[in-house]
Design an enzyme around this catalytic site. Structure first.
Site, mmCIF file in Angstrom:
data_model
loop_
_atom_site.group_PDB
_atom_site.id
_atom_site.type_symbol
_atom_site.label_atom_id
_atom_site.label_comp_id
_atom_site.label_asym_id
_atom_site.label_seq_id
_atom_site.Cartn_x
_atom_site.Cartn_y
_atom_site.Cartn_z
ATOM 1 N N ARG A 70 -0.009 0.980 -10.798
ATOM 2 C CA ARG A 70 -0.285 0.986 -9.370
ATOM 3 C C ARG A 70 -1.575 0.229 -9.062
ATOM 4 O O ARG A 70 -2.551 0.335 -9.787
ATOM 5 C CB ARG A 70 -0.407 2.431 -8.873
ATOM 6 C CG ARG A 70 0.920 3.080 -8.670
ATOM 7 C CD ARG A 70 0.827 4.543 -8.375
ATOM 8 N NE ARG A 70 -0.223 4.938 -7.441
ATOM 9 C CZ ARG A 70 -0.349 6.174 -6.970
ATOM 10 N NH1 ARG A 70 0.504 7.112 -7.356
ATOM 11 N NH2 ARG A 70 -1.312 6.482 -6.147
ATOM 12 N N LYS A 93 0.270 16.230 -10.966
ATOM 13 C CA LYS A 93 1.143 16.837 -9.951
ATOM 14 C C LYS A 93 2.553 16.260 -10.033
ATOM 15 O O LYS A 93 3.534 16.990 -9.993
ATOM 16 C CB LYS A 93 0.579 16.603 -8.534
ATOM 17 C CG LYS A 93 -0.805 17.203 -8.321
ATOM 18 C CD LYS A 93 -1.249 17.121 -6.859
ATOM 19 C CE LYS A 93 -1.379 15.711 -6.318
ATOM 20 N NZ LYS A 93 -2.408 14.883 -6.961
ATOM 21 N N ARG A 117 -2.355 4.731 -16.643
ATOM 22 C CA ARG A 117 -1.060 5.200 -16.140
ATOM 23 C C ARG A 117 -0.081 4.059 -15.842
ATOM 24 O O ARG A 117 -0.448 3.048 -15.254
ATOM 25 C CB ARG A 117 -1.318 6.007 -14.867
ATOM 26 C CG ARG A 117 -0.091 6.580 -14.247
ATOM 27 C CD ARG A 117 -0.442 7.723 -13.353
ATOM 28 N NE ARG A 117 -0.903 7.277 -12.047
ATOM 29 C CZ ARG A 117 -1.002 8.096 -11.000
ATOM 30 N NH1 ARG A 117 -0.705 9.371 -11.142
ATOM 31 N NH2 ARG A 117 -1.420 7.651 -9.852
ATOM 32 N N ARG A 133 -10.926 7.253 -4.904
ATOM 33 C CA ARG A 133 -9.924 8.305 -4.651
ATOM 34 C C ARG A 133 -10.438 9.679 -5.092
ATOM 35 O O ARG A 133 -10.191 10.682 -4.444
ATOM 36 C CB ARG A 133 -8.615 7.963 -5.362
ATOM 37 C CG ARG A 133 -7.912 6.767 -4.713
ATOM 38 C CD ARG A 133 -6.864 6.167 -5.619
ATOM 39 N NE ARG A 133 -5.737 7.032 -5.837
ATOM 40 C CZ ARG A 133 -4.967 7.005 -6.937
ATOM 41 N NH1 ARG A 133 -5.232 6.147 -7.909
ATOM 42 N NH2 ARG A 133 -3.951 7.804 -7.049
ATOM 43 N N ARG A 147 -3.839 17.105 2.355
ATOM 44 C CA ARG A 147 -5.027 16.552 1.703
ATOM 45 C C ARG A 147 -6.272 16.731 2.553
ATOM 46 O O ARG A 147 -7.354 16.343 2.122
ATOM 47 C CB ARG A 147 -4.818 15.067 1.462
ATOM 48 C CG ARG A 147 -4.401 14.726 0.028
ATOM 49 C CD ARG A 147 -4.022 13.284 0.040
ATOM 50 N NE ARG A 147 -4.226 12.555 -1.159
ATOM 51 C CZ ARG A 147 -3.233 12.119 -1.939
ATOM 52 N NH1 ARG A 147 -1.995 12.457 -1.691
ATOM 53 N NH2 ARG A 147 -3.497 11.350 -2.962
#
Ligand code: AMP
Length: 213
Positions: free
Chosen positions: A160, A13, A127, A171, A88
């Site tokens: 992160r 996203k 990531r 998640r 969400r």
């Protein structure tokens, strides 16, 4: 134009939102980025959000909705916006719909980036993100030219906290339980388009742009 980008964590996203918001000439509003900025500046919202974020859980609806409605009331969002990471939950979606309805407005489109679970785990655990401009990198599929440094702005890259594998699984579970029902919710309103989110980044971007036009 008011557009929502829907997708699991790691679906791309953030990457797609950059190109898309430039194309639509509207701001890219990512609730996760707003929370991270609030944490960094030590605001009340940032302190409330911190624990939920580190556990990979959702911040309570009333906190997120308040922050988001404030953000979309700013001058730069008056001609539209691209939402990333919001809504969400069904309650968040309804609050957004109600707020838009009060201004005789509605969402124009919801783009759902669909990516398999296996791919999501691999993407998130590799990531790296620029601390300064938030540009995303991946250790294997999209490494920076110089280790630890952003190609665009020379900012420092970091991983992160919530991209650790155990938190990633939490998640993804939260997405399945709380966020995936939004796919049917928006499909039944006739505004959802599903975009396959695996493969070439530019091709996915083109597909999104042609879907919107
Ligand atoms: P993201 O950068 O979108 O993956 O968001 C990082 C974290 O911020 C999430 O795991 C949640 O803890 C929190 N967060 C971001 N957006 C929302 C939202 N719309 N509702 C609840 N929590 C959110």
């Amino acid at each position: 134009m008011q557009v929502v980008l829907l997708g699991a964590p790691g679906a791309g996203k953030g990457t797609q939102a950059e190109a898309l918001s430039a194309h639509l000439n509207v701001p890219h509003i990512a609730t996760g980025d707003l929370f991270r900025a609030a944490r960094q500046s030590g605001t009340e919202i940032g302190n409330i959000a911190a624990g939920y974020m580190d556990r990979g859980e959702l911040v309570p609806d009333e906190v997120v909705v308040r922050m988001l409605l404030e953000r979309i009331s700013l001058p730069d969002a008056q001609n539209g916006y691209l939402l990333d990471g919001f809504p969400r939950t069904l309650d968040q979606a309804k609050s957004l719909g109600d707020a838009l309805g009060k201004n005789d407005s509605t969402l124009d489109a919801v783009l759902y980036l669909n990516v398999s679970n296996e791919e999501l785990v691999s993407r998130l655990s590799g990531r790296w993100i620029c601390r300064k401009c938030q540009a995303p990198y991946h250790a294997i599929s999209a490494p920076p030219q110089k280790d630890g440094t952003c190609d665009r702005c020379d900012g420092e890259l970091y991983q992160r906290e919530d991209d650790q594998e155990a938190t990633v699984r939490t998640r993804l579970g939260v997405f399945e339980k709380d966020t995936a029902p939004l796919i049917e919710y928006y499909r039944s309103q006739g505004i959802l388009s599903e975009i396959p989110g695996e493969g070439n980044v530019k091709e996915i971007e083109n597909k999104m742009i042609s879907t919107l036009s």
